[in-house]
Write an enzyme that holds these catalytic residues in place. Structure first.
Site, PDB file in Angstrom:
ATOM      1  N   HIS A   1       4.043   1.262   2.122  1.00 62.95           N
ATOM      2  CA  HIS A   1       5.216   0.548   1.582  1.00 62.95           C
ATOM      3  C   HIS A   1       5.906   1.390   0.509  1.00 62.95           C
ATOM      4  O   HIS A   1       7.136   1.416   0.417  1.00 62.95           O
ATOM      5  CB  HIS A   1       4.795  -0.791   0.951  1.00 62.95           C
ATOM      6  CG  HIS A   1       4.251  -1.783   1.932  1.00 62.95           C
ATOM      7  ND1 HIS A   1       2.934  -2.164   1.941  1.00 62.95           N
ATOM      8  CD2 HIS A   1       4.850  -2.478   2.914  1.00 62.95           C
ATOM      9  CE1 HIS A   1       2.745  -3.059   2.895  1.00 62.95           C
ATOM     10  NE2 HIS A   1       3.881  -3.271   3.499  1.00 62.95           N
TER      11      HIS A   1
ATOM     12  N   GLN B   1       7.622   2.644  11.124  1.00 60.21           N
ATOM     13  CA  GLN B   1       7.462   2.866  12.567  1.00 60.21           C
ATOM     14  C   GLN B   1       6.166   2.253  13.108  1.00 60.21           C
ATOM     15  O   GLN B   1       6.014   2.054  14.302  1.00 60.21           O
ATOM     16  CB  GLN B   1       7.493   4.378  12.859  1.00 60.21           C
ATOM     17  CG  GLN B   1       7.512   4.693  14.359  1.00 60.21           C
ATOM     18  CD  GLN B   1       7.209   6.130  14.663  1.00 60.21           C
ATOM     19  OE1 GLN B   1       7.756   7.012  14.004  1.00 60.21           O
ATOM     20  NE2 GLN B   1       6.357   6.379  15.639  1.00 60.21           N
TER      21      GLN B   1
ATOM     22  N   GLN C   1       8.783  -4.174  16.462  1.00 61.95           N
ATOM     23  CA  GLN C   1       9.572  -4.936  15.476  1.00 61.95           C
ATOM     24  C   GLN C   1      10.898  -4.222  15.171  1.00 61.95           C
ATOM     25  O   GLN C   1      11.964  -4.830  15.202  1.00 61.95           O
ATOM     26  CB  GLN C   1       8.750  -5.099  14.201  1.00 61.95           C
ATOM     27  CG  GLN C   1       9.517  -5.601  12.998  1.00 61.95           C
ATOM     28  CD  GLN C   1       8.611  -5.928  11.833  1.00 61.95           C
ATOM     29  OE1 GLN C   1       7.982  -6.967  11.828  1.00 61.95           O
ATOM     30  NE2 GLN C   1       8.538  -5.071  10.836  1.00 61.95           N
TER      31      GLN C   1
ATOM     32  N   HIS D   1       0.859  -1.186   0.000  1.00 60.49           N
ATOM     33  CA  HIS D   1       0.000   0.000   0.000  1.00 60.49           C
ATOM     34  C   HIS D   1       0.895   1.235   0.000  1.00 60.49           C
ATOM     35  O   HIS D   1       2.144   1.111  -0.067  1.00 60.49           O
ATOM     36  CB  HIS D   1      -0.950  -0.023   1.201  1.00 60.49           C
ATOM     37  CG  HIS D   1      -0.271  -0.295   2.511  1.00 60.49           C
ATOM     38  ND1 HIS D   1       0.629   0.574   3.078  1.00 60.49           N
ATOM     39  CD2 HIS D   1      -0.323  -1.363   3.350  1.00 60.49           C
ATOM     40  CE1 HIS D   1       1.070   0.088   4.208  1.00 60.49           C
ATOM     41  NE2 HIS D   1       0.531  -1.103   4.403  1.00 60.49           N
TER      42      HIS D   1
ATOM     43  N   VAL E   1       2.849   6.142   7.908  1.00 57.70           N
ATOM     44  CA  VAL E   1       2.052   6.793   6.858  1.00 57.70           C
ATOM     45  C   VAL E   1       0.587   6.554   7.228  1.00 57.70           C
ATOM     46  O   VAL E   1       0.179   5.418   7.495  1.00 57.70           O
ATOM     47  CB  VAL E   1       2.378   6.212   5.469  1.00 57.70           C
ATOM     48  CG1 VAL E   1       1.574   6.927   4.382  1.00 57.70           C
ATOM     49  CG2 VAL E   1       3.882   6.346   5.181  1.00 57.70           C
TER      50      VAL E   1
ATOM     51  N   SER F   1      -1.752  -3.482   5.833  1.00 61.43           N
ATOM     52  CA  SER F   1      -2.359  -4.446   4.895  1.00 61.43           C
ATOM     53  C   SER F   1      -3.612  -5.065   5.489  1.00 61.43           C
ATOM     54  O   SER F   1      -4.455  -5.607   4.774  1.00 61.43           O
ATOM     55  CB  SER F   1      -1.361  -5.549   4.545  1.00 61.43           C
ATOM     56  OG  SER F   1      -0.180  -4.971   4.047  1.00 61.43           O
TER      57      SER F   1
END
Ligand code: PAF
Length: 285
Positions: free
Chosen positions: A37, A150, A155, A34, A178, A188
């Site tokens: 990415h 972020q 992670q 999306h 974003v 996603s």
């Protein structure tokens, strides 16, 4: 744009680029790309001369009752987005390529402590799956830098710790979240939300914004900030709150006070029907 499905082909393509003196950047993804990415790819193209995107839905980071089987797989659309974004190489291995002896017999990388709080408390094997596949991708691509969003705050903190502990020569770059125009962090998994849940999911951002405003206005009691953070989510009928936390930005330790010189981050997770969403915001730099 080159597309490699095997490790040998990926190494060949990256090896050629490196021999030309190009700086290699990697954007690891699970596909279903999306705009978030695409922003990572754009950042990678700014920082590196050869941009690699990996597309791999990693089975080892999904728990037994999670959405591995129904996770969106949109290869053709992903390749088109990569091409349009100026990606140099897409690496799209299968599970057999990444786990030649199968997931149950695989060697795993564990980052203790950081991996078992917050998301890790609810998803106990998730981060060892993430760390393992990312280290595997680093070994295959040998990037100079790798970019992570972020939104998956824990992670990126775990991967930073992993590369530091294992002396992996890669720079980890964290790209800001974003968001959709109404504040929902792009993910996603957002496509799973029905209209009422989608509407309700804005409570995450409202909580984070309220917490940020409180800290900017001088609130330093972390419990008070937690209450402010959770209030909009708890009053949203579509949401079931998993956690609303205020932690140290690097160690993820729970904070009592928000103090200058100790960067703090607010993290939230909530379920909307079967869909679990996470979000976060830095409270101090
Ligand atoms: O953030 C993701 O999409 C995944 O966790 C990653 C880093 C690609 C590993 O599978």
């Amino acid at each position: 744009m080159q597309v490699a499905a095997t490790i040998a082909d990926a190494r060949l393509a990256v090896g050629r680029a490196r021999a030309e003196g190009r700086r290699i950047g990697l954007v690891p993804t699970m596909g279903a790309l999306h705009a978030g990415h695409v922003a990572l790819v754009e950042e990678c193209r700014r920082l590196a001369d050869f941009t690699v995107v990996s597309l791999f839905v990693n089975p080892s980071q999904f728990g037994p009752n999670e959405d591995y089987d129904r996770y969106p797989r949109t290869l053709e659309a992903d390749l088109a987005k990569c091409e349009a974004a100026g990606v140099d190489l897409v690496f799209r291995p299968t599970a057999d390529v990444m786990y030649p002896r199968g997931v149950p017999s695989a060697t795993f990388v564990e980052v203790p402590g950081l991996s078992h709080v917050l998301e890790g408390a609810v998803r106990p094997e998730h981060f060892r799956g993430v760390a393992t596949v990312v280290l595997g991708l680093f070994e295959i691509i040998r990037p100079d830098l790798a970019i992570f969003g972020q939104k998956d705050y824990q992670q990126q903190a775990i991967l930073r710790r992993m590369v530091a502990d294992l002396h992996v020569p890669v720079a980890i770059v964290t790209h800001p979240i974003v968001r959709e125009p109404d504040g929902l962090a792009m993910s996603s998994r957002n496509i799973y939300l029905d209209p009422a849940q989608r509407q309700g999911s804005r409570a995450l951002w409202r909580g984070l914004e309220a917490a940020r405003r409180a800290v900017a206005g001088g609130e330093s009691d972390a419990d008070r900030v937690r209450q402010i953070l959770r209030a909009p989510i708890e009053s949203e009928g579509e949401a079931a709150l998993d956690y609303a936390e205020v932690v140290d930005a690097e160690t993820l330790e729970r904070l009592d006070r928000i103090a200058p010189g100790r960067p703090a981050v607010a993290l939230v997770a909530a379920r909307f029907g079967k869909t679990r969403l996470i979000d976060n915001a830095r409270l101090t730099e």
